[in-house]
Design a protein around this motif. Structure first.
Motif, PDB file in Angstrom:
ATOM      1  N   ALA A 111       5.512  -3.560 -11.591  1.00  0.00           N
ATOM      2  CA  ALA A 111       6.091  -2.228 -11.278  1.00  0.00           C
ATOM      3  C   ALA A 111       7.313  -1.920 -12.142  1.00  0.00           C
ATOM      4  O   ALA A 111       8.416  -1.664 -11.634  1.00  0.00           O
ATOM      5  CB  ALA A 111       6.417  -2.143  -9.783  1.00  0.00           C
ATOM      6  N   ILE A 112       7.111  -1.922 -13.445  1.00  0.00           N
ATOM      7  CA  ILE A 112       8.221  -1.761 -14.400  1.00  0.00           C
ATOM      8  C   ILE A 112       8.683  -0.294 -14.478  1.00  0.00           C
ATOM      9  O   ILE A 112       7.871   0.607 -14.670  1.00  0.00           O
ATOM     10  CB  ILE A 112       7.777  -2.231 -15.808  1.00  0.00           C
ATOM     11  N   VAL A 113       9.997  -0.093 -14.328  1.00  0.00           N
ATOM     12  CA  VAL A 113      10.541   1.269 -14.474  1.00  0.00           C
ATOM     13  C   VAL A 113      11.526   1.384 -15.645  1.00  0.00           C
ATOM     14  O   VAL A 113      11.903   2.478 -16.019  1.00  0.00           O
ATOM     15  CB  VAL A 113      11.258   1.766 -13.187  1.00  0.00           C
ATOM     16  N   LYS A 114      11.954   0.222 -16.173  1.00  0.00           N
ATOM     17  CA  LYS A 114      12.943   0.298 -17.264  1.00  0.00           C
ATOM     18  C   LYS A 114      12.692  -0.796 -18.288  1.00  0.00           C
ATOM     19  O   LYS A 114      12.398  -1.939 -17.929  1.00  0.00           O
ATOM     20  CB  LYS A 114      14.355   0.159 -16.675  1.00  0.00           C
ATOM     21  N   ILE A 115      12.835  -0.419 -19.550  1.00  0.00           N
ATOM     22  CA  ILE A 115      12.714  -1.375 -20.659  1.00  0.00           C
ATOM     23  C   ILE A 115      13.950  -1.171 -21.529  1.00  0.00           C
ATOM     24  O   ILE A 115      14.210  -0.067 -22.012  1.00  0.00           O
ATOM     25  CB  ILE A 115      11.415  -1.113 -21.464  1.00  0.00           C
ATOM     26  N   ARG A 116      14.732  -2.250 -21.670  1.00  0.00           N
ATOM     27  CA  ARG A 116      16.012  -2.124 -22.395  1.00  0.00           C
ATOM     28  C   ARG A 116      16.038  -3.139 -23.529  1.00  0.00           C
ATOM     29  O   ARG A 116      15.684  -4.304 -23.333  1.00  0.00           O
ATOM     30  CB  ARG A 116      17.155  -2.410 -21.408  1.00  0.00           C
ATOM     31  N   ASN A 164      -0.733  -6.276  -7.246  1.00  0.00           N
ATOM     32  CA  ASN A 164      -0.764  -6.968  -8.528  1.00  0.00           C
ATOM     33  C   ASN A 164       0.136  -6.301  -9.571  1.00  0.00           C
ATOM     34  O   ASN A 164       0.079  -6.647 -10.749  1.00  0.00           O
ATOM     35  CB  ASN A 164      -2.194  -7.100  -9.045  1.00  0.00           C
ATOM     36  N   GLY A 165       0.945  -5.340  -9.122  1.00  0.00           N
ATOM     37  CA  GLY A 165       1.970  -4.829 -10.037  1.00  0.00           C
ATOM     38  C   GLY A 165       1.799  -3.413 -10.518  1.00  0.00           C
ATOM     39  O   GLY A 165       2.423  -3.021 -11.500  1.00  0.00           O
ATOM     40  N   ALA A 166       0.938  -2.633  -9.850  1.00  0.00           N
ATOM     41  CA  ALA A 166       0.719  -1.243 -10.260  1.00  0.00           C
ATOM     42  C   ALA A 166       2.047  -0.491 -10.301  1.00  0.00           C
ATOM     43  O   ALA A 166       2.940  -0.803  -9.521  1.00  0.00           O
ATOM     44  CB  ALA A 166      -0.226  -0.552  -9.275  1.00  0.00           C
ATOM     45  N   PRO A 167       2.164   0.487 -11.179  1.00  0.00           N
ATOM     46  CA  PRO A 167       1.135   0.909 -12.122  1.00  0.00           C
ATOM     47  C   PRO A 167       1.275   0.259 -13.501  1.00  0.00           C
ATOM     48  O   PRO A 167       0.438   0.476 -14.348  1.00  0.00           O
ATOM     49  CB  PRO A 167       1.377   2.415 -12.232  1.00  0.00           C
ATOM     50  N   LEU A 168       2.322  -0.557 -13.700  1.00  0.00           N
ATOM     51  CA  LEU A 168       2.557  -1.119 -15.034  1.00  0.00           C
ATOM     52  C   LEU A 168       3.223  -2.477 -14.904  1.00  0.00           C
ATOM     53  O   LEU A 168       4.298  -2.590 -14.287  1.00  0.00           O
ATOM     54  CB  LEU A 168       3.498  -0.173 -15.811  1.00  0.00           C
ATOM     55  N   ARG A 169       2.608  -3.502 -15.451  1.00  0.00           N
ATOM     56  CA  ARG A 169       3.213  -4.834 -15.406  1.00  0.00           C
ATOM     57  C   ARG A 169       3.057  -5.522 -16.752  1.00  0.00           C
ATOM     58  O   ARG A 169       2.222  -5.138 -17.575  1.00  0.00           O
ATOM     59  CB  ARG A 169       2.580  -5.696 -14.312  1.00  0.00           C
ATOM     60  N   GLU A 178      13.498   0.971   0.869  1.00  0.00           N
ATOM     61  CA  GLU A 178      12.819   1.572   2.029  1.00  0.00           C
ATOM     62  C   GLU A 178      11.327   1.266   1.986  1.00  0.00           C
ATOM     63  O   GLU A 178      10.675   1.127   3.017  1.00  0.00           O
ATOM     64  CB  GLU A 178      13.040   3.099   2.063  1.00  0.00           C
ATOM     65  N   ILE A 179      10.786   1.179   0.781  1.00  0.00           N
ATOM     66  CA  ILE A 179       9.353   0.872   0.617  1.00  0.00           C
ATOM     67  C   ILE A 179       9.171  -0.618   0.328  1.00  0.00           C
ATOM     68  O   ILE A 179       8.333  -1.290   0.929  1.00  0.00           O
ATOM     69  CB  ILE A 179       8.750   1.704  -0.556  1.00  0.00           C
ATOM     70  N   MET A 180       9.995  -1.118  -0.586  1.00  0.00           N
ATOM     71  CA  MET A 180       9.906  -2.533  -0.960  1.00  0.00           C
ATOM     72  C   MET A 180      10.812  -3.295   0.004  1.00  0.00           C
ATOM     73  O   MET A 180      11.971  -3.616  -0.309  1.00  0.00           O
ATOM     74  CB  MET A 180      10.339  -2.713  -2.413  1.00  0.00           C
ATOM     75  N   ILE A 181      10.280  -3.561   1.170  1.00  0.00           N
ATOM     76  CA  ILE A 181      11.143  -4.020   2.270  1.00  0.00           C
ATOM     77  C   ILE A 181      11.756  -5.395   2.026  1.00  0.00           C
ATOM     78  O   ILE A 181      12.779  -5.731   2.602  1.00  0.00           O
ATOM     79  CB  ILE A 181      10.396  -3.978   3.623  1.00  0.00           C
ATOM     80  N   GLY A 182      11.151  -6.164   1.142  1.00  0.00           N
ATOM     81  CA  GLY A 182      11.724  -7.467   0.806  1.00  0.00           C
ATOM     82  C   GLY A 182      13.068  -7.321   0.099  1.00  0.00           C
ATOM     83  O   GLY A 182      13.871  -8.255   0.063  1.00  0.00           O
ATOM     84  N   GLN A 183      13.318  -6.127  -0.479  1.00  0.00           N
ATOM     85  CA  GLN A 183      14.595  -5.890  -1.161  1.00  0.00           C
ATOM     86  C   GLN A 183      15.750  -5.752  -0.165  1.00  0.00           C
ATOM     87  O   GLN A 183      16.908  -5.684  -0.570  1.00  0.00           O
ATOM     88  CB  GLN A 183      14.494  -4.653  -2.059  1.00  0.00           C
ATOM     89  N   LYS A 184      15.417  -5.708   1.125  1.00  0.00           N
ATOM     90  CA  LYS A 184      16.492  -5.702   2.139  1.00  0.00           C
ATOM     91  C   LYS A 184      16.980  -7.125   2.391  1.00  0.00           C
ATOM     92  O   LYS A 184      17.968  -7.325   3.080  1.00  0.00           O
ATOM     93  CB  LYS A 184      15.985  -5.078   3.436  1.00  0.00           C
ATOM     94  N   THR A 185      16.260  -8.111   1.883  1.00  0.00           N
ATOM     95  CA  THR A 185      16.674  -9.505   2.036  1.00  0.00           C
ATOM     96  C   THR A 185      17.383  -9.957   0.754  1.00  0.00           C
ATOM     97  O   THR A 185      17.343  -9.257  -0.257  1.00  0.00           O
ATOM     98  CB  THR A 185      15.460 -10.434   2.262  1.00  0.00           C
ATOM     99  N   LYS A 239       0.824  -1.221   0.000  1.00  0.00           N
ATOM    100  CA  LYS A 239       0.000   0.000   0.000  1.00  0.00           C
ATOM    101  C   LYS A 239       0.858   1.270   0.000  1.00  0.00           C
ATOM    102  O   LYS A 239       0.453   2.310  -0.498  1.00  0.00           O
ATOM    103  CB  LYS A 239      -0.918   0.009   1.229  1.00  0.00           C
ATOM    104  N   ASN A 240       2.056   1.182   0.584  1.00  0.00           N
ATOM    105  CA  ASN A 240       2.915   2.377   0.681  1.00  0.00           C
ATOM    106  C   ASN A 240       3.636   2.713  -0.613  1.00  0.00           C
ATOM    107  O   ASN A 240       4.329   3.722  -0.681  1.00  0.00           O
ATOM    108  CB  ASN A 240       3.985   2.163   1.767  1.00  0.00           C
ATOM    109  N   LEU A 241       3.528   1.880  -1.602  1.00  0.00           N
ATOM    110  CA  LEU A 241       4.235   2.161  -2.864  1.00  0.00           C
ATOM    111  C   LEU A 241       3.511   3.298  -3.592  1.00  0.00           C
ATOM    112  O   LEU A 241       2.314   3.217  -3.844  1.00  0.00           O
ATOM    113  CB  LEU A 241       4.255   0.895  -3.738  1.00  0.00           C
ATOM    114  N   LYS A 242       4.260   4.334  -3.904  1.00  0.00           N
ATOM    115  CA  LYS A 242       3.671   5.500  -4.578  1.00  0.00           C
ATOM    116  C   LYS A 242       3.766   5.254  -6.087  1.00  0.00           C
ATOM    117  O   LYS A 242       4.877   5.134  -6.611  1.00  0.00           O
ATOM    118  CB  LYS A 242       4.454   6.745  -4.169  1.00  0.00           C
TER     119      LYS A 242
END
Ligand code: MTE
Length: 312
Positions: free
Chosen positions: A232-237, A213-218, A170-177, A89-92
């Protein structure tokens, strides 16, 4: 539910001129004056509820929204299937931008809001199957990946498309693992990406995508196991060489690059012959998994020269 708001920055500053002009035309067509650029857009929910059904929306009984949105795989938040609903829910997700780079003529960073204005939204009801052997049928809303890709004019060297998820521990806390080597990366061969079934989802069930479910783009690739459908796609290469994907890096023998739904090739730790229908009672028999998840007619040709036991 509100989705994208117009950012305060002028669109002409963030969007390439031709796309911007095109967008102005679209806005005019929608009977909104250009002054309207500075006022909030109507709720995307209203827009989504009017999306026409795409060709793929045939005879599939959809899974309940509550099941699809409360049983998710989103390792950036948790490895548990239920908790991403509240953790995400905290993901902007607004504003959101996507960087396009690599083997394309038109590189750049684009606001999702502008991408949405330049790509016709439609609904596609697709069967979706996770490698962990559950399946569901979801009415996604989004746009064709092929149409989107064409706008960036890939060069002749573009043989693969790689997608990357946001990295924000900081938001995607699983990325700390260390459960995966972050950020999450997935990729398709160019012909897979250009197949008419391949879809970029921004919504589902007549509304914007829930965060979990992957907002805003999956991505949605209905003939492949669910892990290909990156959130949650931010880059397309665009690349010449086959990219290394997050799951491939983690466990090469379990998660191949192609990941086509294939009941004949077992996952090393379980069979892929049957699937549990998400939300069905425990008395409902499991469903027999179909080759390419039932989309063989449209996609089998992509693999006609390949031994799918080797290229799983
Ligand atoms: N994308 C990211 N960024 N992170 C993930 O953990 N999980 C994948 C895929 N996309 C995942 C991801 C897996 S394993 C599956 S099965 C699907 O998302 C699940 O989609 P759903 O959660 O909307 O059902």
């Amino acid at each position: 539910m509100k989705f994208q708001k117009i950012p305060a920055i002028k669109s002409s500053e963030i969007t390439e001129q031709s796309i911007f002009e095109n967008r102005r035309q679209l806005i005019k067509l929608a009977m909104v004056s250009t002054v309207g650029l500075l006022v909030p857009t109507p709720s995307m929910a209203k827009i989504y509820s009017k999306i026409p059904s795409g060709k793929q929306s045939v005879n599939l009984e959809t899974t309940d929204f509550k099941d699809v949105s409360n049983y998710t795989n989103y390792y950036e938040f948790t490895t548990n299937k239920q908790d991403a609903t509240h953790l995400a829910k905290n993901l902007k997700t607004d504003p959101w931008s996507v960087t396009v780079e690599g083997e394309v003529e038109k590189k750049g960073t684009f606001f999702l809001e502008d991408i949405l204005k330049n790509n016709a939204l439609e609904e596609r009801i697709y069967r979706f199957r996770c490698v962990e052997a559950w399946s569901m049928v979801v009415p996604w809303i989004g746009f064709s990946l092929a149409d989107f890709i064409k706008q960036f004019k890939p060069t002749s060297k573009a043989k693969f498309v790689e997608f990357t998820t946001l990295y924000d521990p900081e938001i995607m806390i699983g990325q700390k693992t260390k459960v995966l080597d972050w950020p999450y990366v997935e990729a398709l061969r160019m012909d897979e990406a250009m197949n008419p079934l391949t879809f970029m989802a921004t919504g589902m069930y007549d509304d914007a995508l829930p965060n979990q479910n992957g907002a805003p783009l999956r991505l949605i690739v209905p003939w492949k196991y669910g892990f290909k459908s990156i959130k949650a796609i931010v880059k397309i290469r665009f690349t010449e060489k086959m990219p290394v994907t997050a799951w491939n890096k983690m466990a090469k023998k379990e998660y191949g690059f192609f990941a086509n739904v294939n009941p004949e090739v077992s996952h090393p730790r379980w069979s892929q012959k049957r699937e549990r229908i998400l939300g069905a009672s425990i008395f409902t028999p499991k469903r027999t998994t179909e080759m390419f998840n039932g989309y063989g007619e449209q996609v089998a040709g992509l693999y006609s020269n390949m031994d799918l036991k080797t290229f799983y």
